[in-house]
Design a protein around this motif. Structure first.
Motif, PDB file in Angstrom:
ATOM      1  N   SER A  10       2.264  -0.605 -12.898  1.00 35.98           N
ATOM      2  CA  SER A  10       2.251  -0.647 -11.429  1.00 35.98           C
ATOM      3  C   SER A  10       1.094  -1.421 -10.822  1.00 35.98           C
ATOM      4  CB  SER A  10       2.245   0.784 -10.881  1.00 35.98           C
ATOM      5  OG  SER A  10       3.393   1.463 -11.325  1.00 35.98           O
ATOM      6  N   GLY A  11       0.324  -2.109 -11.652  1.00 33.89           N
ATOM      7  CA  GLY A  11      -0.867  -2.776 -11.140  1.00 33.89           C
ATOM      8  C   GLY A  11      -0.589  -3.748 -10.001  1.00 33.89           C
ATOM      9  N   GLY A  12       0.586  -4.417 -10.027  1.00 33.33           N
ATOM     10  CA  GLY A  12       0.873  -5.423  -9.013  1.00 33.33           C
ATOM     11  C   GLY A  12       1.505  -4.864  -7.764  1.00 33.33           C
ATOM     12  N   LYS A  13       1.825  -3.566  -7.778  1.00 37.65           N
ATOM     13  CA  LYS A  13       2.492  -3.003  -6.601  1.00 37.65           C
ATOM     14  C   LYS A  13       1.506  -2.736  -5.472  1.00 37.65           C
ATOM     15  CE  LYS A  13       6.555  -0.993  -8.644  1.00 37.65           C
ATOM     16  NZ  LYS A  13       7.156   0.189  -9.209  1.00 37.65           N
ATOM     17  N   TYR A  14       2.079  -2.555  -4.281  1.00 35.74           N
ATOM     18  CA  TYR A  14       1.255  -2.223  -3.123  1.00 35.74           C
ATOM     19  C   TYR A  14       1.406  -0.738  -2.793  1.00 35.74           C
ATOM     20  CZ  TYR A  14      -0.303  -6.885  -2.166  1.00 35.74           C
ATOM     21  OH  TYR A  14      -0.945  -8.091  -2.257  1.00 35.74           O
ATOM     22  N   PRO A  15       0.384  -0.152  -2.192  1.00 38.98           N
ATOM     23  CA  PRO A  15       0.436   1.291  -1.926  1.00 38.98           C
ATOM     24  C   PRO A  15       1.721   1.743  -1.227  1.00 38.98           C
ATOM     25  CG  PRO A  15      -1.755   0.482  -1.449  1.00 38.98           C
ATOM     26  CD  PRO A  15      -0.920  -0.707  -1.833  1.00 38.98           C
ATOM     27  N   TYR A  16       2.209   0.942  -0.260  1.00 46.75           N
ATOM     28  CA  TYR A  16       3.385   1.419   0.471  1.00 46.75           C
ATOM     29  C   TYR A  16       4.632   1.460  -0.402  1.00 46.75           C
ATOM     30  CZ  TYR A  16       4.976  -3.419   0.945  1.00 46.75           C
ATOM     31  OH  TYR A  16       5.394  -4.684   0.688  1.00 46.75           O
ATOM     32  N   GLU A  17       4.563   0.852  -1.586  1.00 44.75           N
ATOM     33  CA  GLU A  17       5.723   0.890  -2.481  1.00 44.75           C
ATOM     34  C   GLU A  17       5.701   2.115  -3.390  1.00 44.75           C
ATOM     35  OE1 GLU A  17       6.827  -3.560  -3.605  1.00 44.75           O
ATOM     36  OE2 GLU A  17       4.687  -3.193  -3.876  1.00 44.75           O
ATOM     37  N   LEU A  18       4.640   2.915  -3.312  1.00 44.81           N
ATOM     38  CA  LEU A  18       4.493   4.044  -4.226  1.00 44.81           C
ATOM     39  C   LEU A  18       4.742   5.361  -3.503  1.00 44.81           C
ATOM     40  CD1 LEU A  18       1.158   3.061  -6.017  1.00 44.81           C
ATOM     41  CD2 LEU A  18       3.492   2.510  -6.714  1.00 44.81           C
ATOM     42  N   SER A  19       5.179   6.367  -4.278  1.00 40.89           N
ATOM     43  CA  SER A  19       5.324   7.706  -3.711  1.00 40.89           C
ATOM     44  C   SER A  19       3.936   8.308  -3.495  1.00 40.89           C
ATOM     45  CB  SER A  19       6.108   8.581  -4.671  1.00 40.89           C
ATOM     46  OG  SER A  19       5.314   8.845  -5.809  1.00 40.89           O
ATOM     47  N   GLY A  20       3.895   9.406  -2.737  1.00 35.40           N
ATOM     48  CA  GLY A  20       2.622  10.056  -2.469  1.00 35.40           C
ATOM     49  C   GLY A  20       1.882  10.445  -3.740  1.00 35.40           C
ATOM     50  N   GLY A  21       2.622  11.009  -4.703  1.00 34.20           N
ATOM     51  CA  GLY A  21       1.992  11.436  -5.952  1.00 34.20           C
ATOM     52  C   GLY A  21       1.397  10.258  -6.707  1.00 34.20           C
ATOM     53  N   ALA A  48      -1.233  17.023   0.582  1.00 37.81           N
ATOM     54  CA  ALA A  48      -0.264  16.198   1.306  1.00 37.81           C
ATOM     55  C   ALA A  48       1.014  15.988   0.497  1.00 37.81           C
ATOM     56  CB  ALA A  48      -0.887  14.851   1.661  1.00 37.81           C
ATOM     57  N   LEU A  49       1.064  16.587  -0.694  1.00 40.96           N
ATOM     58  CA  LEU A  49       2.203  16.335  -1.586  1.00 40.96           C
ATOM     59  C   LEU A  49       3.168  17.520  -1.585  1.00 40.96           C
ATOM     60  CD1 LEU A  49       0.054  14.965  -4.504  1.00 40.96           C
ATOM     61  CD2 LEU A  49       1.391  13.634  -2.882  1.00 40.96           C
ATOM     62  N   ASP A  50       4.398  17.291  -2.058  1.00 42.66           N
ATOM     63  CA  ASP A  50       5.313  18.433  -2.094  1.00 42.66           C
ATOM     64  C   ASP A  50       5.137  19.242  -3.386  1.00 42.66           C
ATOM     65  OD1 ASP A  50       6.388  16.435  -3.483  1.00 42.66           O
ATOM     66  OD2 ASP A  50       8.258  16.279  -2.344  1.00 42.66           O
ATOM     67  N   ALA A  51       5.685  20.449  -3.330  1.00 43.53           N
ATOM     68  CA  ALA A  51       5.314  21.498  -4.285  1.00 43.53           C
ATOM     69  C   ALA A  51       5.402  21.071  -5.755  1.00 43.53           C
ATOM     70  CB  ALA A  51       6.163  22.728  -4.026  1.00 43.53           C
ATOM     71  N   LYS A  52       6.492  20.408  -6.113  1.00 43.87           N
ATOM     72  CA  LYS A  52       6.694  20.095  -7.535  1.00 43.87           C
ATOM     73  C   LYS A  52       5.648  19.124  -8.041  1.00 43.87           C
ATOM     74  CE  LYS A  52      11.323  21.002  -9.093  1.00 43.87           C
ATOM     75  NZ  LYS A  52      12.674  20.633  -8.702  1.00 43.87           N
ATOM     76  N   ILE A  53       5.420  18.061  -7.251  1.00 49.95           N
ATOM     77  CA  ILE A  53       4.451  17.045  -7.656  1.00 49.95           C
ATOM     78  C   ILE A  53       3.049  17.648  -7.680  1.00 49.95           C
ATOM     79  CG2 ILE A  53       3.418  14.865  -6.973  1.00 49.95           C
ATOM     80  CD1 ILE A  53       6.216  14.239  -5.739  1.00 49.95           C
ATOM     81  N   ARG A  54       2.825  18.567  -6.742  1.00 52.52           N
ATOM     82  CA  ARG A  54       1.526  19.211  -6.673  1.00 52.52           C
ATOM     83  C   ARG A  54       1.194  19.876  -8.011  1.00 52.52           C
ATOM     84  NH1 ARG A  54       1.320  23.276  -1.893  1.00 52.52           N
ATOM     85  NH2 ARG A  54       2.621  21.688  -0.950  1.00 52.52           N
ATOM     86  N   LEU A  55       2.196  20.557  -8.572  1.00 53.43           N
ATOM     87  CA  LEU A  55       1.986  21.297  -9.815  1.00 53.43           C
ATOM     88  C   LEU A  55       1.700  20.351 -10.975  1.00 53.43           C
ATOM     89  CD1 LEU A  55       2.110  24.335 -10.124  1.00 53.43           C
ATOM     90  CD2 LEU A  55       4.330  24.042 -11.244  1.00 53.43           C
TER      91      LEU A  55
END
Lengths: 369, 283, 299
Positions: free
Chosen positions: A125-136, A162-169
């Motif tokens: 993911s090095g070339g991606k931009y932040p807006y292309e990524l999920s919160g996690g 700021a993340l939802d429950a599953k990703i938080r865990l």
């Protein structure tokens, strides 16, 4: 001690955000600041980062006083609740930013970025931009960015809220794993007691700018020092009681005489709060030494492997929650059923009454659902 | 959050000297032409009727323009046209924006494109087209005063599209249109009644802002009015500027004052509106 | 609600598919009005620009735009618009940065923003006059320079009736427009970005160079382009100022409306189309740049 704060105080106008904060953390230790909004935990963290200057006290890292060092020369890594990735830079550039500021040669930067992308499991993911990524993913990049500069201390400010429950865990476990792997001294700010309990070597519980208790997760959970801690951490049942015999640890609740395992600090005749851990309570008469309370079932919640039963205790305005394991061959009690509850003296904690404890969230709202 | 209490860091009490320098340069650029215009408008001499002496500075230029029937007439004509423009613009755009939101959301791109077109079509091009269509027969509206004013209003309504539609649409987005409409209809109100008694009052702030902005634009408009040959304020001020010395300065100051008053009205409405809706909106 | 839908007269809230064409009828007044006062006039110019004076289809009008006089008009317009857009862009950005981040007392900033709301609508005759009274032949500043400092503005070669002069006047509405759009963008720079940068060792200057400025860049460029279009379309101010001595596109079109100065109707239409095209391209680029920065900031 590696990270040492002593006598830290911070005031904004008339509002004292942090009264007097002391902490000694060993190298590689994972310390959490736990407390409700506005308890001063974030302010304390920001003082370690250098975004706020303390009005009094000292902050030392490895013996060096850094309380007055500008933020950009402290060499501590910070992860923000809102990720705070630079939107105009790719993931790789975000991670490399700190190295660039330190004039690290490009080749070395590249290697380090690759290494960190590997660490956070986003090697492509090095070339991606932040807006292309999920919160996690963004928060993992933010973690990598903070670690890239090989900081002496890692600071995390509610990184998961700021993340939802599953990703938080899952991210929680990942953070802990990375922290162990790198052995980096870490301060973690959260208002989520489950997060603090599961992640930390040590927890600092804060309320209204003051430390309520500092201890290991087990100490905080099993032996809360104050009513605030008992209410805020875990799912303890709290009941109003009167101390009848302090020396032998006897209290009275709803006309019943109950025994604690040890002597009570509060004087005889004073009122106190009794905390009961839900997992220690059984239905029925229990052992011969057991304390007993009677009540009627007010609510039954099926949680899968566990069935949580709430019982309204006769004679007091209090509801006691207890957990029983689900048994497919046995019907759970129904609402309105009369039950006798029993628990050993060790499960009964008598807390000193703190009349000015301020508004504290009830245990129900904090119980993991 | 603790963060919310946090004061901005390391802010010097009086700000950076660079900021002050830039700010003062900007303010001088904005203020000096106003001062110069005021100064110029006061250069006109006042002849004392008793002694026959000439007195400077004086308000003679203001007296002259305010006694000039063409100046006052132009001002009044512009004001009248502005009011009609605002009324037509509101009557046209509020139902349209409402209808688009409620019934034909698919038409939104079309309507938005049309309302934004005046950003791309300069007034001089618009009036060019209008004259070519409405001057020659069969649609020779521009031959009569009434027809000319009607076309002028039409052009100004078009100029107001971008501001007015956005104001109305933003206003509509803040109220729960569907629920309000359903509630009104359940009480037996028909469409016109719903719009007039429920939607308009709830949009008051947004509509007033759009209206005053339109007022400010129409009051000073020159290009379209001058090519259509209407006797509004803009063209007359321009004429004064070519022929007189001090009166145009006084006229400009009056024009600025009108724009200022309209804009201040918008600001005050904005404040009052915030005050009115905030307690209700706060949890 | 039940009462409402029970009456057959009251239109349903959610239209059934077959009623959609009927619902479009509600837009008829708006569409008719727009047709009469916006779409048809423009269509007339578009069609006219492809016709000879006798109505034959032709591209001649557009090749006529190569006429030196018209090229000069476009060139003048571009020069004036460019100077005032770049000047307004840079100046407006500096002003916005100064009032938002410079630590100035809050009332000053509120005052300047309110004033900008007004001044961005100040274009036209009064504005041109105000500058004539300031740095025209008898203007206040001209006189002060002459009487107090002994400097003749004329001798320096500067005159308000030049391209530079027109651009200077245009700045009066360009600066505020820039300020109004850019100030919120600067305010939108999140505090965490600065802190994160600082945390990783960046100085204030490095933060601006690597983060704040690149984030603002699409907005700055986009608004500057908007300013260009804004100046390009302005007719009244320029006409009042120069009376047509410096041919600018809107002024030449204006002259064409008053009388057939180009000796060719169609050429005037083509010129108007050229103007619309320039404005349209500017707006499109603006929208595109705006989208880009919004996409960045969405995360």
């Amino acid at each position: 001690m590696f990270l040492s704060l002593s006598g830290i105080r911070k005031q904004f106008g008339d509002h004292v955000a942090v009264h007097s904060f002391d902490l000694d953390a060993a190298e590689g230790e994972f310390v959490s600041f736990l407390g409700p909004s506005g308890c001063g935990k974030t302010t304390t963290l920001r003082m370690i980062a250098g975004f706020e200057l303390p009005d009094a006290g000292s902050i030392r890292i490895a013996g060096e006083e850094i309380g007055r060092v500008p933020a950009n020369r402290r060499n501590v890594g910070m992860v923000f609740q809102s990720y705070a990735l630079f939107p105009n830079m790719s993931v790789a550039d975000n991670i490399a930013f700190g190295l660039k500021m330190r004039k690290v040669p490009a080749a070395e930067r590249k290697a380090r970025v690759a290494e960190l992308l590997e660490l956070i499991h986003l090697p492509q993911s090095g070339g991606k931009y932040p807006y292309e990524l999920s919160g996690g993913m963004q928060q993992r990049v933010a973690l990598a960015r903070a670690l890239a500069i090989r900081p002496r201390v890692l600071l995390l400010d509610e990184p998961l809220s700021a993340l939802d429950a599953k990703i938080r865990l899952s991210l929680r476990q990942e953070i802990r794993a990375i922290q162990r792997q790198l052995g980096i001294t870490t301060v973690y700010v959260t208002h989520d007691q489950e997060e603090a309990l599961s992640l930390s070597d040590r927890i600092v519980v804060m309320s209204q700018g003051r430390i309520e208790q500092t201890g290991t997760p087990s100490e905080i959970y099993n032996a809360p020092a104050t009513e605030f801690v008992a209410r805020f951490v875990g799912t303890l049942n709290l009941l109003p009681a009167t101390v009848t015999d302090a020396a032998s640890g006897r209290v009275r609740i709803a006309g019943r005489e109950l025994r604690a395992a040890s002597a009570v600090e509060a004087p005889s005749g004073s009122s106190a709060t009794v905390a009961l851990r839900p997992e220690a309570i059984v239905i029925g008469d229990g052992g011969s030494e057991a304390n007993r309370l009677d009540g009627s079932v007010s609510d039954v919640t099926f949680l899968g492997s566990i069935v949580r039963i709430r019982v309204r205790v006769e004679g007091v305005d209090a509801v006691v929650a207890l957990d029983t394991f689900n048994n497919p061959h046995e019907a759970p009690p129904r609402i309105g059923d009369h039950l006798r509850l029993a628990f050993p003296p060790e499960a009964l904690l008598v807390l000193p009454h703190a009349p000015d404890a301020g508004p504290v969230a009830g245990d129900e709202s904090l119980a993991p659902a | 959050m603790t963060a919310a209490v946090t004061a901005p860091r390391r802010r010097r009490r009086w700000g950076s000297p660079w900021a002050w320098l830039i700010f003062l340069l900007g303010v001088s650029y904005f203020v000096i032409p106003l001062i110069a215009t005021i100064e110029f408008s006061l250069r006109a001499a006042y002849k004392d009727p008793v002694t026959g002496e000439f007195i400077r500075p004086s308000l003679a230029a203001y007296e002259l323009v305010l006694k000039d029937p063409k100046f006052v007439g132009g001002l009044l004509t512009s004001f009248r046209i502005a009011l009609i423009t605002i009324a037509v613009s509101l009557l046209l755009l509020v139902p349209t924006a409402y209808w688009v939101r409620l019934k034909v959301p698919r038409a939104r791109p079309v309507v938005e494109l049309i309302t934004l077109m005046p950003f791309v079509i300069p007034p001089v091009v618009l009036v060019f087209g209008l004259i070519r269509i409405y001057a020659p027969p069969p649609l020779a509206f521009l031959n009569s005063t009434f027809g000319t004013e009607a076309v002028l209003v039409g052009a100004y309504v078009v100029l107001s599209f971008p501001y007015m539609y956005r104001a109305v649409d933003t206003g509509l987005s803040t109220i729960d249109l569907r629920t309000l409409t359903e509630a009104a209809q359940s009480l037996g109100a028909g469409w016109p009644r719903v719009l007039w008694s429920v939607i308009f009052p709830n949009l008051r702030g947004a509509l007033l802002s759009g209206a005053f902005l339109t007022l400010a634009i129409v009051m000073g408009e020159y290009t379209i009015a001058s090519f259509m040959g209407t006797k509004t304020f803009g063209p007359y001020l321009s004429l004064l500027g070519q022929n007189k010395a001090y009166e145009p300065a006084a006229g400009s100051i009056i024009s600025f004052a009108i724009t200022w008053a309209a804009m201040f009205a918008i600001v005050i409405i904005g404040r009052a509106n915030r005050g009115r809706t905030q307690p209700a909106g706060a949890p | 609600m039940t009462a409402g839908s029970a009456t057959s007269e009251a239109p349903g809230i959610r239209p059934a598919p077959r009623r959609v064409p009927l619902a479009w009828l509600g837009l008829l007044p708006f569409l008719l009005f727009s047709a009469g006062f916006l779409l048809l006039p423009i269509a007339f110019l578009v069609i006219g620009s492809f016709q000879t004076s006798t109505g034959e289809p032709t591209l001649e009008n557009y090749s006529g735009l190569g006429d030196p006089y018209i090229v000069a008009a476009f060139w003048n317009s571009v020069t004036v618009s460019l100077i005032s857009a770049v000047g307004g862009g840079i100046g407006g950005f500096l002003l916005a940065a100064a009032v938002v981040r410079g630590g100035l007392p809050r009332p000053l900033r509120t005052g300047l923003l309110t004033f900008s709301g007004v001044a961005s609508n100040f274009a036209g005759v009064p504005l041109a006059l105000a500058f004539v009274f300031t740095i025209g032949n008898n203007g206040l500043i001209t006189l002060i320079l002459k009487d107090v400092f002994g400097v003749s503005l004329k001798a320096t070669g500067f005159t308000i009736y030049s391209q530079l002069g027109i651009a200077l006047v245009y700045l009066y509405f360009q600066l505020p427009l820039m300020l109004l759009i850019v100030a919120p963008a600067i305010e939108g720079l999140r505090r965490e970005w600065r802190e994160a940068a600082e945390n990783m060792g960046a100085t204030g200057r490095q933060y601006w160079r690597h983060i704040a400025f690149p984030i603002l860049l699409p907005t700055l460029l986009g608004t500057t382009i908007l300013l260009f279009g804004n100046a390009f379309g302005a007719q009244a101010t320029a006409f009042q100022l120069t009376g047509g001595t410096i041919p600018l596109v809107p002024v030449v079109i204006g002259a064409q409306i008053r009388g057939d100065v180009l000796r060719n109707q169609g050429l005037g239409y083509a010129m108007a189309m050229g103007m619309v095209l320039v404005m349209g391209v500017m707006i499109l680029v603006y929208v595109w740049l705006r989208r880009r920065s919004e996409r960045w900031l969405r995360s």
